[in-house]
Design a protein around this motif. Structure first.
Motif, short mmCIF file in Angstrom:
data_model
loop_
_atom_site.label_atom_id
_atom_site.label_comp_id
_atom_site.label_asym_id
_atom_site.label_seq_id
_atom_site.Cartn_x
_atom_site.Cartn_y
_atom_site.Cartn_z
N GLY A 168 28.41 -38.28 -0.54
CA GLY A 168 27.04 -38.83 -0.53
C GLY A 168 26.68 -38.69 -2.13
N ASP A 203 29.54 -38.78 7.02
CA ASP A 203 29.16 -39.42 5.91
C ASP A 203 28.38 -38.73 4.87
OD1 ASP A 203 26.89 -39.98 7.14
OD2 ASP A 203 26.94 -42.06 7.15
N SER A 204 27.88 -37.69 5.20
CA SER A 204 27.15 -36.68 4.41
C SER A 204 27.32 -35.24 4.54
CB SER A 204 25.56 -36.94 4.99
OG SER A 204 25.38 -35.92 6.17
N TRP A 205 27.09 -34.51 3.39
CA TRP A 205 27.42 -33.16 3.72
C TRP A 205 26.63 -32.37 4.95
CZ3 TRP A 205 30.53 -29.15 2.57
CH2 TRP A 205 30.16 -28.03 2.97
#
Length: 250
Positions: A168, A203-205
């Protein structure tokens, strides 16, 4: 999590030393009906084999960058910890053309072919099954990993202050990743034995933290659910009950 843990691989070693038999990752794919449960020991064995494949057959070294084109999946979690064990930086959804290696699922093979380095493909079939026909230009992970060694030792020590993860638009060193995972665990109230159900993508922290790193840092476990939207509210409630879930991220 011990005070000396400074890389994700350290977190896994601490978990292994504390209680190797407890569940660490329970994976559901609600599009296929698949359920897989991996204890700390079983997960660590997959990580060791994958790290040996990465360091040995693929000649990866600290500082190399690996584009990870995989969904939230138990095998994705294995690759994240294997890369940490070697010192390879994982770029989630990274550009294969700029990466030293690429690891791809079956839906991203065309994009992955832009990588000029080593290419590994995962069929993401139940029980870690192989491709019926290996994709041209790719190593089939399910074919190559079973024969790898069960113990892993890095050729070079992993520097906790070097890059470990890009996701991200954010880049984290191994030490920063561990610190952030520990803080997330505290914020969520996770403790040893906690069971966090996550339906978030990788797809993100937030998705990576809930789906792997925070439960690992807390000494808990994750119930990782892919395609959770296909589940009815009643079925989800039953899963929460049967899996003894203590917290949810959806």
């Amino acid at each position: 999590m011990n005070s000396s843990d400074r890389t994700p691989a350290d977190l896994l070693r601490s978990a292994l030393a504390t209680d190797p038999a407890r569940p660490l990752v329970t994976f559901y794919d609600d599009a296929t009906g698949e359920r897989v449960e991996l204890s700390v020991a079983t997960f660590a064995n997959w990580v060791s084999k994958t790290a040996n494949l990465l360091q040995g057959d693929l000649a990866a070294a600290p500082g190399d960058r690996l584009a990870l084109l995989l969904p939230a999946h138990w095998q994705s979690a294995v690759w994240l910890l294997a890369c940490s064990s070697v010192g390879v930086t994982v770029e989630i959804g990274g550009d294969p053309a700029g990466a030293d290696l690429v690891v791809s699922g079956p839906d991203t093979l065309d994009a992955a072919r832009a990588c000029r380095g080593e290419r590994v493909a995962l069929a993401l079939r139940p029980l870690g099954g192989r491709f019926p026909q290996p994709p041209e230009g790719f190593m089939d992970y399910a074919v190559e990993v079973p024969g790898q060694g069960d113990r892993f030792a890095p050729f070079a020590p992993v520097d906790p202050d070097e890059s470990a993860l890009v996701v991200g638009g954010m880049e984290l060193s191994a030490a920063q990743l561990v610190a952030r995972a520990g803080a997330d665990a505290v914020e969520r109230g996770l403790t040893p034995g906690s069971r966090l159900l996550s339906g978030l993508a990788y797809d993100s922290w937030d998705g990576l933290s809930a789906g792997l790193y925070a439960p690992l840092a807390a000494g808990g476990s994750v119930v990782l659910c892919r395609n959770l939207g296909k589940l009815s509210a009643e079925a989800l409630e039953q899963r929460v009950k049967s899996e003894r879930v203590t917290d949810k991220a959806m």
